[in-house]
Design an enzyme around this catalytic site. Structure first.
Site, PDB file in Angstrom:
ATOM      1  N   GLU A   1       0.800  -1.231   0.000  1.00 15.02           N
ATOM      2  CA  GLU A   1       0.000   0.000   0.000  1.00 15.02           C
ATOM      3  C   GLU A   1       0.832   1.280   0.000  1.00 15.02           C
ATOM      4  O   GLU A   1       0.752   2.091   0.918  1.00 15.02           O
ATOM      5  CB  GLU A   1      -0.992  -0.029   1.171  1.00 15.02           C
ATOM      6  CG  GLU A   1      -2.007  -1.156   1.027  1.00 15.02           C
ATOM      7  CD  GLU A   1      -3.192  -1.049   1.962  1.00 15.02           C
ATOM      8  OE1 GLU A   1      -3.161  -0.212   2.897  1.00 15.02           O
ATOM      9  OE2 GLU A   1      -4.161  -1.813   1.756  1.00 15.02           O
TER      10      GLU A   1
ATOM     11  N   GLU B   1      -5.292  -8.050  -1.105  1.00 17.20           N
ATOM     12  CA  GLU B   1      -6.128  -7.903   0.089  1.00 17.20           C
ATOM     13  C   GLU B   1      -7.551  -7.563  -0.323  1.00 17.20           C
ATOM     14  O   GLU B   1      -7.772  -6.775  -1.240  1.00 17.20           O
ATOM     15  CB  GLU B   1      -5.622  -6.777   1.006  1.00 17.20           C
ATOM     16  CG  GLU B   1      -4.336  -7.051   1.734  1.00 17.20           C
ATOM     17  CD  GLU B   1      -3.979  -5.921   2.702  1.00 17.20           C
ATOM     18  OE1 GLU B   1      -4.904  -5.154   3.084  1.00 17.20           O
ATOM     19  OE2 GLU B   1      -2.795  -5.794   3.040  1.00 17.20           O
TER      20      GLU B   1
END
Length: 348
Positions: free
Chosen positions: A146, A287
């Protein structure tokens, strides 16, 4: 290698070697949070891989001085051995890198802007490439989790350097690269692509956050919105809320919708469709998940639709997360939280 064939249905091992202070950290945490018993459970569900998040400060030796912390690296070795024994492949995810800042601020991310941090990042991947060169194709490297790059340019340069660094040691290792803005599917188009068939691109799917993170105690913006959202169902007042809080627009409102349904998931995944169609590159969803404050039946329906749409695109995925962490499939005592969710995720 078709990535989807081998990395179709997995689960994250969050809270063990990453974000562990947010979980049940303390004496013996690394020895007890994930054990071979957990790996056996995951394999028994029908998963084909795990994503193993690791934070840099667990493996660096105080201020980035080598040697790295061998005792903690051995936990990774152990996990690889357990997974090999139980027939699971592994994605090794550097979940937090030196200097990394989460969130889309206005200042350059120190991980990307500071050459000392960049060198530390490359040193970690040099070490991993050397350590696991002989392990075969059951291990994939994921450069970082991320990333947020307010400049929109620095991450492209740094990730290309990281791929080159790994390739100088290991020409065969599959490497996962995520897009800007916390691996958003919306920013895949901003990536500078490399002509390397063993680089696979990666996104995370939690959209809409108003549903997947509803009532999240760790998210001030979502907590203030404060409404239970169903799936399928409406997200009342979302646009009005964002109008009152322009500071949340980037995180919550890049694409604001007020109906939470399968068509909305498809709208987001059209960005993935465009990426694969016009680049010819492979995609993976590292995810996705629904917080435990959502209604269990709503979570099951949403996950079922996400999986159906990802499978139709031959995009593999890993659920966040296996244990606790507000999204856990099991609690701290390994009791399954939502049995129907396990069936949907892994077909058992």
């Amino acid at each position: 290698m078709e990535f989807y064939k081998y990395y179709r249905a997995g689960v994250n091992l969050g809270g063990w070697l990453s974000q562990y202070f947010a979980a049940l950290a303390g004496e013996g945490h690394f020895d007890r949070f994930i054990t071979e018993e957990d790996i056996a459970i995951i394999a028994g569900w029908g998963a084909d891989h795990v994503r193993l998040p690791v934070d840099y400060d667990i493996i660096e030796n105080g201020g980035a001085k080598e040697p790295f912390q061998e005792a903690n690296l051995e936990y990774i070795d152990r996990a690889l051995d357990w997974c090999d024994k139980h027939g699971l492949r592994v994605i090794l995810d550097l979940h937090k890198a030196p200097g990394q800042v989460y969130g889309y601020g206005s200042e350059p991310n120190p991980m990307l802007a500071d050459e000392v941090n960049r060198q530390r990042f490359l040193a970690i991947w040099t070490m991993f490439a050397k350590r696991y060169k002989g392990i075969g194709d059951r291990l994939v490297f994921e450069l970082v989790n991320e990333i947020s790059d307010p400049t929109d340019y620095q991450w492209n340069r740094v990730y290309v350097r990281a791929v080159e660094t790994i390739r100088s040691v290991d020409a065969e290792r599959v490497v996962l690269v995520g897009g800007n803005d916390a691996n958003s599917v919306l920013t895949l188009k901003e990536l500078t692509l490399v002509e390397d068939p063993k680089v696979v691109y990666n996104f995370h799917h939690y959209d809409p956050l108003f549903f997947t993170h509803q009532l999240a105690h760790f998210s001030e913006d979502i907590l203030e919105y404060g409404q239970v959202i169903h799936y399928p169902g409406e997200m009342p007042g979302v646009q009005e809320y964002l109008n009152r809080h322009p500071e949340y627009l980037h995180k919550l409102g890049r694409q604001a919708w007020e109906t939470n349904d399968k068509q909305l998931i498809e709208k987001y995944l059209r960005h993935a469709d465009n990426f694969t169609t016009y680049t010819g590159k492979q995609l993976y969803c590292g995810e996705f998940g629904v917080i435990d404050s959502a209604k269990p039946d709503d979570a099951v329906r949403w996950v079922k639709d996400v999986i159906e749409l990802l499978d139709a695109r031959r995009i593999g995925r890993a659920y966040w997360s296996y244990k606790e962490m507000d999204f856990g499939l099991v609690d701290r005592n390994r009791n399954v939280v939502n049995g129907e969710l396990i069936k949907v995720l892994f077909g058992k």
